[in-house]
Motif scaffolding. Structure first.
Motif, mmCIF file in Angstrom:
data_model
loop_
_atom_site.group_PDB
_atom_site.id
_atom_site.type_symbol
_atom_site.label_atom_id
_atom_site.label_comp_id
_atom_site.label_asym_id
_atom_site.label_seq_id
_atom_site.Cartn_x
_atom_site.Cartn_y
_atom_site.Cartn_z
ATOM 1 N N GLN A 173 0.847 -1.192 0.000
ATOM 2 C CA GLN A 173 0.000 0.000 0.000
ATOM 3 C C GLN A 173 0.883 1.243 0.000
ATOM 4 O OE1 GLN A 173 -3.079 -0.587 -0.299
ATOM 5 N NE2 GLN A 173 -4.310 1.152 0.416
ATOM 6 N N VAL A 174 0.575 2.165 -0.887
ATOM 7 C CA VAL A 174 1.336 3.398 -1.008
ATOM 8 C C VAL A 174 0.382 4.576 -0.852
ATOM 9 C CG1 VAL A 174 2.693 4.829 -2.559
ATOM 10 C CG2 VAL A 174 3.076 2.362 -2.504
ATOM 11 N N GLN A 175 0.846 5.599 -0.175
ATOM 12 C CA GLN A 175 0.036 6.790 0.043
ATOM 13 C C GLN A 175 0.829 8.024 -0.344
ATOM 14 O OE1 GLN A 175 -1.178 7.401 4.125
ATOM 15 N NE2 GLN A 175 -2.980 8.587 3.535
ATOM 16 N N LEU A 176 0.161 8.948 -1.033
ATOM 17 C CA LEU A 176 0.736 10.249 -1.360
ATOM 18 C C LEU A 176 -0.100 11.317 -0.668
ATOM 19 C CD1 LEU A 176 1.357 9.914 -5.217
ATOM 20 C CD2 LEU A 176 2.974 9.522 -3.365
ATOM 21 N N VAL A 177 0.569 12.193 0.068
ATOM 22 C CA VAL A 177 -0.139 13.237 0.800
ATOM 23 C C VAL A 177 0.425 14.588 0.402
ATOM 24 C CG1 VAL A 177 -0.731 14.174 3.051
ATOM 25 C CG2 VAL A 177 -0.606 11.687 2.728
ATOM 26 N N GLU A 178 -0.459 15.450 -0.160
ATOM 27 C CA GLU A 178 -0.063 16.788 -0.570
ATOM 28 C C GLU A 178 -0.335 17.787 0.544
ATOM 29 O OE1 GLU A 178 -2.204 15.136 -4.424
ATOM 30 O OE2 GLU A 178 -2.653 15.230 -2.277
ATOM 31 N N SER A 179 0.416 18.880 0.495
ATOM 32 C CA SER A 179 0.170 20.000 1.396
ATOM 33 C C SER A 179 0.674 21.278 0.737
ATOM 34 C CB SER A 179 0.868 19.792 2.749
ATOM 35 O OG SER A 179 2.264 19.679 2.566
ATOM 36 N N ASP B 162 -4.070 29.783 -12.936
ATOM 37 C CA ASP B 162 -3.415 28.674 -12.237
ATOM 38 C C ASP B 162 -4.330 28.057 -11.180
ATOM 39 O OD1 ASP B 162 -0.418 30.620 -12.311
ATOM 40 O OD2 ASP B 162 -0.893 28.890 -13.590
ATOM 41 N N THR B 163 -5.472 28.672 -10.953
ATOM 42 C CA THR B 163 -6.414 28.155 -9.972
ATOM 43 C C THR B 163 -6.882 26.757 -10.371
ATOM 44 O OG1 THR B 163 -7.202 30.340 -9.327
ATOM 45 C CG2 THR B 163 -8.691 28.486 -8.926
ATOM 46 N N ALA B 164 -6.707 25.809 -9.464
ATOM 47 C CA ALA B 164 -7.037 24.412 -9.754
ATOM 48 C C ALA B 164 -6.786 23.570 -8.511
ATOM 49 C CB ALA B 164 -6.187 23.884 -10.905
ATOM 50 N N VAL B 165 -7.250 22.338 -8.569
ATOM 51 C CA VAL B 165 -6.814 21.344 -7.597
ATOM 52 C C VAL B 165 -5.546 20.706 -8.153
ATOM 53 C CG1 VAL B 165 -7.375 19.229 -6.374
ATOM 54 C CG2 VAL B 165 -9.168 20.913 -6.808
ATOM 55 N N TYR B 166 -4.502 20.712 -7.354
ATOM 56 C CA TYR B 166 -3.215 20.168 -7.770
ATOM 57 C C TYR B 166 -3.043 18.767 -7.156
ATOM 58 C CZ TYR B 166 -1.836 24.550 -9.873
ATOM 59 O OH TYR B 166 -1.765 25.656 -10.703
ATOM 60 N N TYR B 167 -2.699 17.826 -8.014
ATOM 61 C CA TYR B 167 -2.553 16.440 -7.602
ATOM 62 C C TYR B 167 -1.105 15.977 -7.770
ATOM 63 C CZ TYR B 167 -7.644 16.215 -8.050
ATOM 64 O OH TYR B 167 -8.990 16.434 -7.912
ATOM 65 N N CYS B 168 -0.636 15.275 -6.774
ATOM 66 C CA CYS B 168 0.673 14.634 -6.845
ATOM 67 C C CYS B 168 0.505 13.257 -7.481
ATOM 68 C CB CYS B 168 1.223 14.506 -5.430
ATOM 69 S SG CYS B 168 2.822 13.687 -5.308
ATOM 70 N N ASN B 169 1.494 12.875 -8.274
ATOM 71 C CA ASN B 169 1.471 11.572 -8.936
ATOM 72 C C ASN B 169 2.859 10.955 -8.867
ATOM 73 O OD1 ASN B 169 2.098 10.104 -11.800
ATOM 74 N ND2 ASN B 169 0.028 9.671 -11.107
ATOM 75 N N ALA B 170 2.916 9.656 -8.668
ATOM 76 C CA ALA B 170 4.213 8.986 -8.608
ATOM 77 C C ALA B 170 4.115 7.582 -9.184
ATOM 78 C CB ALA B 170 4.720 8.926 -7.176
ATOM 79 N N ASP B 171 5.170 7.209 -9.857
ATOM 80 C CA ASP B 171 5.316 5.846 -10.376
ATOM 81 C C ASP B 171 6.256 5.123 -9.420
ATOM 82 O OD1 ASP B 171 7.091 4.208 -12.941
ATOM 83 O OD2 ASP B 171 5.075 3.714 -12.283
ATOM 84 N N ILE B 172 5.709 4.134 -8.718
ATOM 85 C CA ILE B 172 6.428 3.550 -7.587
ATOM 86 C C ILE B 172 6.598 2.049 -7.768
ATOM 87 C CG2 ILE B 172 6.333 3.113 -5.103
ATOM 88 C CD1 ILE B 172 4.739 5.737 -4.862
ATOM 89 N N GLY C 292 -5.194 15.524 -3.652
ATOM 90 C CA GLY C 292 -5.255 16.860 -4.215
ATOM 91 C C GLY C 292 -5.244 17.958 -3.173
ATOM 92 N N THR C 293 -4.737 19.105 -3.586
ATOM 93 C CA THR C 293 -4.753 20.301 -2.741
ATOM 94 C C THR C 293 -5.172 21.486 -3.606
ATOM 95 O OG1 THR C 293 -3.444 21.636 -1.184
ATOM 96 C CG2 THR C 293 -2.280 20.803 -3.110
ATOM 97 N N LEU C 294 -6.062 22.308 -3.064
ATOM 98 C CA LEU C 294 -6.641 23.404 -3.838
ATOM 99 C C LEU C 294 -5.750 24.636 -3.795
ATOM 100 C CD1 LEU C 294 -9.025 24.621 -5.437
ATOM 101 C CD2 LEU C 294 -10.050 25.224 -3.225
ATOM 102 N N VAL C 295 -5.483 25.167 -4.974
ATOM 103 C CA VAL C 295 -4.769 26.440 -5.113
ATOM 104 C C VAL C 295 -5.723 27.432 -5.757
ATOM 105 C CG1 VAL C 295 -2.882 27.639 -6.275
ATOM 106 C CG2 VAL C 295 -2.504 25.363 -5.279
#
Length: 120
Positions: free
Chosen positions: A1-7, A89-99, A113-116
């Motif tokens: 299990q992998v988790q990505l957490v944005e801030s 640039d206003t959007a929800v920004y999502y992190c993505n990773a190939d793991i 996602g994190t809202l900008v």
């Protein structure tokens, strides 16, 4: 299990700056590409920037010269420094990773996602 957490998202005035962070945790053998995508209201998700494990980077034309992607491999973390922000640039920004969860098995993971919001 992998988790990505944005801030790091939030409200900023046009011309301002924000720094997004994304930390990966869980069963990680190796992280290959890490990147940031964004999705504005009513639009499709689009690539913003990507960085390879070796540090090579690629950017969307719309953010070149304003955004910088970087990563700290020892911390399984990727950053997005955003300068000269524009309302578009206003959007929800999502992190993505190939793991790689082990030597042979890989998976593509997304953060929540994190809202900008760029507005005066």
């Amino acid at each position: 299990q992998v988790q990505l957490v944005e801030s790091g998202g939030g409200l900023v005035q046009p011309g301002g700056s924000l720094r997004l962070s994304c930390a990966a945790s869980g069963s990680i053998f190796r992280i290959n590409n890490m990147g940031w995508y964004r999705q504005a209201p009513g639009k499709e998700r689009e690539l913003v920037a990507v960085v390879t494990s070796g540090g090579s980077t690629n950017y969307a034309d719309s953010v070149k010269g304003r955004f910088t992607i970087s990563r700290v491999n020892a911390r399984n973390t990727v950053y997005l420094q955003m300068n000269s922000l524009k309302p578009e640039d206003t959007a929800v920004y999502y992190c993505n990773a190939d793991i790689n969860v082990n030597r042979d098995a890989s998976m593509n993971s997304w953060g929540k996602g994190t809202l900008v919001t760029v507005s005066s």
